[in-house]
Design a protein around this motif. Structure first.
Motif, PDB file in Angstrom:
ATOM      1  N   SER A 134      -8.291   3.770   1.029  1.00 49.34           N
ATOM      2  CA  SER A 134      -8.640   2.733   1.028  1.00 49.34           C
ATOM      3  C   SER A 134      -9.089   2.302   2.333  1.00 49.34           C
ATOM      4  N   TRP A 135     -10.195   1.499   2.767  1.00 51.47           N
ATOM      5  CA  TRP A 135     -10.649   1.445   3.889  1.00 51.47           C
ATOM      6  C   TRP A 135     -10.530   0.056   4.397  1.00 51.47           C
ATOM      7  N   LEU A 199     -12.299  -6.603   5.213  1.00 56.93           N
ATOM      8  CA  LEU A 199     -13.109  -5.932   4.195  1.00 56.93           C
ATOM      9  C   LEU A 199     -12.397  -4.850   3.679  1.00 56.93           C
ATOM     10  N   GLU A 200     -12.087  -4.683   2.344  1.00 60.72           N
ATOM     11  CA  GLU A 200     -11.639  -3.638   1.790  1.00 60.72           C
ATOM     12  C   GLU A 200     -12.155  -2.851   0.832  1.00 60.72           C
ATOM     13  N   PHE A 201     -12.564  -1.376   1.161  1.00 68.23           N
ATOM     14  CA  PHE A 201     -13.315  -0.733   0.247  1.00 68.23           C
ATOM     15  C   PHE A 201     -12.703   0.546  -0.378  1.00 68.23           C
ATOM     16  N   LEU A 202     -12.823   0.944  -1.374  1.00 66.32           N
ATOM     17  CA  LEU A 202     -12.456   2.197  -1.971  1.00 66.32           C
ATOM     18  C   LEU A 202     -13.344   3.293  -1.654  1.00 66.32           C
ATOM     19  N   VAL A 203     -12.749   4.136  -0.894  1.00 68.67           N
ATOM     20  CA  VAL A 203     -13.440   5.474  -0.579  1.00 68.67           C
ATOM     21  C   VAL A 203     -13.186   6.891  -0.963  1.00 68.67           C
ATOM     22  N   PRO A 204     -14.006   7.510  -1.791  1.00 73.82           N
ATOM     23  CA  PRO A 204     -13.786   9.201  -1.947  1.00 73.82           C
ATOM     24  C   PRO A 204     -13.289   9.613  -0.525  1.00 73.82           C
ATOM     25  N   TRP A 228      -7.703   3.704   7.855  1.00 80.50           N
ATOM     26  CA  TRP A 228      -7.621   4.442   6.398  1.00 80.50           C
ATOM     27  C   TRP A 228      -6.614   4.428   5.764  1.00 80.50           C
ATOM     28  N   ILE A 229      -6.418   4.155   4.583  1.00 81.56           N
ATOM     29  CA  ILE A 229      -4.826   4.351   3.805  1.00 81.56           C
ATOM     30  C   ILE A 229      -5.165   5.291   2.716  1.00 81.56           C
ATOM     31  N   ALA A 230      -4.137   6.376   2.583  1.00 83.21           N
ATOM     32  CA  ALA A 230      -4.322   7.156   1.391  1.00 83.21           C
ATOM     33  C   ALA A 230      -3.677   6.625   0.468  1.00 83.21           C
ATOM     34  N   LEU A 231      -4.363   6.707  -0.701  1.00 84.84           N
ATOM     35  CA  LEU A 231      -3.883   6.212  -2.283  1.00 84.84           C
ATOM     36  C   LEU A 231      -3.337   7.328  -2.996  1.00 84.84           C
ATOM     37  N   GLU A 232      -2.449   6.789  -3.942  1.00 82.11           N
ATOM     38  CA  GLU A 232      -2.060   7.761  -4.884  1.00 82.11           C
ATOM     39  C   GLU A 232      -2.798   7.705  -6.526  1.00 82.11           C
ATOM     40  N   ASN A 233      -3.791   6.614  -6.278  1.00 82.77           N
ATOM     41  CA  ASN A 233      -4.647   6.315  -7.710  1.00 82.77           C
ATOM     42  C   ASN A 233      -5.368   7.705  -8.282  1.00 82.77           C
TER      43      ASN A 233
END
Ligand SMILES: [Zn+2]
Length: 369
Positions: A134-135, A199-204, A228-233
């Motif tokens: 997540s950015w 702003l929040e974006f999902l980024v590979p 930058w936040i690492a996701l468990e999704n």
């Protein structure tokens, strides 16, 4: 076009970072700055394939299995791998392999296998986790749209069958420009308050650098606050295997014939099952996928097609799932055809061939009488 530019094109579709830690995908032999004269596609690069490349005027062999896999400590011609590498270097032929990264992408090895077997609407059987970020960043609202566009164009904001996704919330940002700064707004030594959007974006993960670079180019601030936040999704766009439904349900016996016919398999082994049992949902994994039987079962499949299954795998199958071993190479070959076709469609400046000298390493013997 150089070999490096072509490798870049390949890696935009199948990023090297998706390969397993034990793997060795990428450019193995050759120079990135050499002009590309032609591509010869195969499962395994050996001496005969390198010779074929030379005779066809191709200076790149594109294989699925990396010829250099465990590392080489000398090149003395003592093994087939050493001789292949030696010949490739002396003939000016580059060797490039796409292995577990090609297995892991949407549209990769398992998807070609699924398509060849008439499986529709295939999805990844084992979506990966730990691949999404997540950015979060802050931008004055005047520049929010430019930032959004830049982020989208570099690969941010995609989720399933949606793109251009992000979330924005308004707020107030504060900052005080110090000596040495060159602020976009505000005065030296005076705290500024500005209306901003969060702003929040999902980024590979694979797109992280490109997204950050594209956005920082259009963001007006000298120093941009972001995290930058690492996701468990789960990420549905990468992982092993593919699963989907047959065009119409069919008996196991008929499906086995489809496998034999469409994959050219001389030897298909399958777990003991009623041959008239009806299959409608089928999971596949190109190569050696027997270790993923439980994922195939969890995907709701009636059958699981892969290669290299061991005796006890057949013995221990869940009751509702038929294991079908079509052969390792047979399960991967459809991708070589599809990949070669995709390269042909994209590039017209060099020839793309599929190897005709590559021999199947396994022969099967049929008992007579
Ligand atoms: Zn393989």
């Amino acid at each position: 076009m150089t070999i490096g530019e072509f490798a870049h094109w390949l890696e935009a579709r199948a990023p090297l970072r998706l390969q397993e830690s034990y793997d060795n995908s990428g450019l193995l032999v050759g120079r990135r700055d050499s002009p590309l004269t032609g591509v010869l596609c195969c499962l395994d690069a050996d001496e005969a394939v390198v010779q074929e490349a030379v005779s066809r005027g191709c200076n790149l062999v594109l294989s699925h299995h990396p010829v250099i896999f465990k590392g080489l400590k000398q090149i003395t011609g003592a093994t087939a791998v050493e001789r292949t590498v030696e010949l490739a270097i002396s003939s000016g032929v580059a060797l490039y392999a796409g292995h577990t990264n090609w297995d892991s992408i949407q549209g990769g090895v398992s998807f070609s296998l699924a398509k060849r077997l008439g499986i529709r609407d295939a999805k990844i059987m084992m979506p990966r986790t730990g691949e999404l970020l997540s950015w979060v960043l802050y931008v004055p609202s005047s520049h929010a749209e430019a930032v959004e566009r830049a982020a989208y164009s570099a690969g941010a904001g995609r989720s399933g069958a949606y793109d251009e996704c992000h979330f924005a919330s308004p707020g107030t940002g504060t900052f005080r420009p110090l000596q040495g700064s060159n602020p976009y707004a505000g005065q030296l030594g005076v705290q500024s308050r500005s209306a901003e959007l969060r702003l929040e974006f999902l980024v590979p993960k694979a797109a992280k650098e490109a997204v950050q670079k594209a956005v920082l180019l259009v963001h007006p601030y000298e120093v941009v606050a972001h995290s930058w936040i690492a996701l468990e999704n789960q990420w549905d766009e990468a992982g092993y295997g593919a699963v989907g439904n047959l065009q119409k349900p069919m008996e196991l016996n008929d499906f086995l014939q489809v496998c034999a016919q469409n994959l050219g398999s001389d030897c298909i082994r399958y777990s003991r099952s009623d041959s008239s049992r009806i299959l409608s949902r089928v999971a596949v994994c190109g190569g050696s996928g027997a270790e993923f039987i439980s994922a195939a079962a969890a995907s709701g499949a009636d059958a699981y097609v892969t290669g290299d299954a061991k005796y006890h795998a057949f013995q221990d199958m869940p009751k509702d799932l038929v294991l079908i071993d079509v052969g390792h190479g047979e399960s991967e070959r459809p991708f070589i055809d599809d990949w070669a076709e995709a390269i042909r469609l994209e590039f017209t400046t060099f020839a793309v061939h599929i190897s005709t000298t590559e021999n199947h390493p396994v022969s099967t013997y049929k008992r007579h009488g």
